[in-house]
Design an enzyme around this catalytic site. Sequence first.
Site, mmCIF file in Angstrom:
data_model
loop_
_atom_site.group_PDB
_atom_site.id
_atom_site.type_symbol
_atom_site.label_atom_id
_atom_site.label_comp_id
_atom_site.label_asym_id
_atom_site.label_seq_id
_atom_site.Cartn_x
_atom_site.Cartn_y
_atom_site.Cartn_z
ATOM 1 N N LYS A 192 0.832 -1.211 0.000
ATOM 2 C CA LYS A 192 0.000 0.000 0.000
ATOM 3 C C LYS A 192 0.864 1.257 0.000
ATOM 4 C CE LYS A 192 -3.980 -2.114 2.270
ATOM 5 N NZ LYS A 192 -4.869 -2.105 3.439
ATOM 6 N N GLY B 195 -0.146 -4.703 10.204
ATOM 7 C CA GLY B 195 1.171 -4.467 9.642
ATOM 8 C C GLY B 195 1.294 -2.991 9.345
ATOM 9 N N CYS C 282 -0.832 0.663 6.081
ATOM 10 C CA CYS C 282 -1.281 -0.169 7.198
ATOM 11 C C CYS C 282 -2.300 -1.183 6.700
ATOM 12 C CB CYS C 282 -1.901 0.707 8.293
ATOM 13 S SG CYS C 282 -2.363 -0.214 9.778
ATOM 14 N N ASP C 283 -2.254 -2.363 7.271
ATOM 15 C CA ASP C 283 -3.268 -3.364 6.982
ATOM 16 C C ASP C 283 -3.578 -4.109 8.275
ATOM 17 O OD1 ASP C 283 -4.667 -4.515 4.471
ATOM 18 O OD2 ASP C 283 -4.209 -6.253 5.724
ATOM 19 N N THR C 284 -4.850 -4.351 8.518
ATOM 20 C CA THR C 284 -5.283 -5.031 9.741
ATOM 21 C C THR C 284 -6.095 -6.269 9.375
ATOM 22 O OG1 THR C 284 -5.332 -2.936 10.949
ATOM 23 C CG2 THR C 284 -6.562 -4.761 11.912
#
EC number: 3.6.1.9
Length: 194
Positions: A53, A109, A72-74
Site C-alpha cells: 500500500k 502491519g 497499514c493493513d489489519t
Amino acid sequence: MKNIILASASERRQELLKRILEDFQIIVSDFDESSIPFKDNISSYVMNLAEGKARSVSKKIMDQDNNLVIGCDTLVAFNNKILGKPKDKKDAFEMLQALSGNEHEVYSGLAILDVKSNKIITDFVCTKVKFSKLTSLQIEKYVNTGDPMDKAGAYGIQGKAGVFVENINGCYYNVVGLPLNKLNSMLMEMGVNL
C-alpha cells in the site's frame, strides 16, 4: 518536517492519526491485495500488505521529495485462519459465531516509506481479543445493523460490538485499525518526533 501521507481510505485510521498528528494528507492506495498470496505467516503477510500500500501511493507522488507514506493493513485471525471483511450477512454471522466465547488475534502491519530515499521500515502488532459467549439473537441483531460489513472479522471494537469483548491483551488501537504506540516509535525511527 516531512509531509506525512496516510495510504488508506479507512475513516477509523484517519480519525486515529488525527489524534497524534495535526497535519497529514490522505492518498488512497490502489494496491491489489490479491497480488500477495498468504502463505503461512500472518505477521509477514500483514507487513507485506502494508508495504504494498505504501509503495503504491509513493509511485503516485515520486516527484515530491519530502514525503513519508504510511501503509497499514489489519487482519483478524482465528485458529490461524484469516477472517477478512464479510462477503454478506451470512458470512458475518458465521464469523461472529466462530469468535463467540473464543480468543482471536488482531494483526496490523505497518510500513513507513521515505519517498526521497526509498528507505522503508515495516513492523507489526498483534493483540489478543476474547469474546464472551454470544447468543444467536445478539449476533443477528448486530449483523442487521450493517456495522460488521466493512470490518475485518465482522466487528468493530469501538462500536456496538465493544460489548462482546470480555478482555483484550495488547494494544486497543491496533484492534481499531492503527496501533498508535508502534506507529509513533516507527515515525521516530524515520526522524519524525510528534
